[in-house]
Design a protein around this motif. Structure first.
Motif, short mmCIF file in Angstrom:
data_model
loop_
_atom_site.label_atom_id
_atom_site.label_comp_id
_atom_site.label_asym_id
_atom_site.label_seq_id
_atom_site.Cartn_x
_atom_site.Cartn_y
_atom_site.Cartn_z
N UNK A 1 -23.64 -18.28 -26.14
CA UNK A 1 -23.38 -17.62 -27.40
C UNK A 1 -23.26 -16.10 -27.21
N UNK A 2 -24.17 -15.54 -26.42
CA UNK A 2 -24.17 -14.09 -26.22
C UNK A 2 -22.90 -13.63 -25.51
N UNK A 3 -22.47 -14.42 -24.52
CA UNK A 3 -21.24 -14.07 -23.79
C UNK A 3 -20.01 -14.14 -24.68
N UNK A 4 -19.99 -15.13 -25.57
CA UNK A 4 -18.86 -15.26 -26.48
C UNK A 4 -18.79 -14.07 -27.43
N UNK A 5 -19.94 -13.60 -27.88
CA UNK A 5 -19.97 -12.45 -28.78
C UNK A 5 -19.45 -11.20 -28.08
N UNK A 6 -19.81 -11.04 -26.82
CA UNK A 6 -19.31 -9.88 -26.06
C UNK A 6 -17.79 -9.91 -25.96
N UNK A 7 -17.24 -11.08 -25.66
CA UNK A 7 -15.79 -11.19 -25.52
C UNK A 7 -15.09 -10.97 -26.87
N UNK A 8 -15.72 -11.45 -27.95
CA UNK A 8 -15.16 -11.25 -29.28
C UNK A 8 -15.15 -9.77 -29.64
N UNK A 9 -16.24 -9.08 -29.35
CA UNK A 9 -16.30 -7.64 -29.64
C UNK A 9 -15.31 -6.86 -28.79
N UNK A 10 -15.14 -7.25 -27.54
CA UNK A 10 -14.16 -6.61 -26.67
C UNK A 10 -12.75 -6.81 -27.20
N UNK A 11 -12.45 -8.03 -27.63
CA UNK A 11 -11.12 -8.33 -28.17
C UNK A 11 -10.87 -7.53 -29.45
N UNK A 12 -11.89 -7.40 -30.31
CA UNK A 12 -11.75 -6.62 -31.54
C UNK A 12 -11.52 -5.15 -31.22
N UNK A 13 -12.24 -4.62 -30.25
CA UNK A 13 -12.07 -3.22 -29.87
C UNK A 13 -10.68 -2.96 -29.31
N UNK A 14 -10.21 -3.86 -28.46
CA UNK A 14 -8.87 -3.70 -27.89
C UNK A 14 -7.79 -3.81 -28.96
N UNK A 15 -8.00 -4.68 -29.94
CA UNK A 15 -7.05 -4.81 -31.04
C UNK A 15 -7.00 -3.52 -31.86
N UNK A 16 -8.16 -2.93 -32.11
CA UNK A 16 -8.20 -1.67 -32.86
C UNK A 16 -7.53 -0.54 -32.09
N UNK A 17 -7.76 -0.49 -30.80
CA UNK A 17 -7.11 0.53 -29.96
C UNK A 17 -5.60 0.35 -29.97
#
Length: 44
Positions: A1-17
């Protein structure tokens, strides 16, 4: 679960950038950063 949250946050950050770059906002951010930096050292 924790690893999935990290990847989700990374994907959201890259989308915003990517969204900001597509709108050309990096130039505005750089301009504001330079103005603030020049004010801090007393040139601007």
């Amino acid at each position: 679960m924790r690893g999935a949250l990290r990847w989700l946050m990374l994907a959201a950050a890259l989308a915003c950038i990517a969204y900001g770059v597509s709108r050309g906002e990096q130039a505005e951010v750089l301009q504001k950063a330079a103005a603030i930096c020049l004010e801090c050292i007393g040139i601007g």
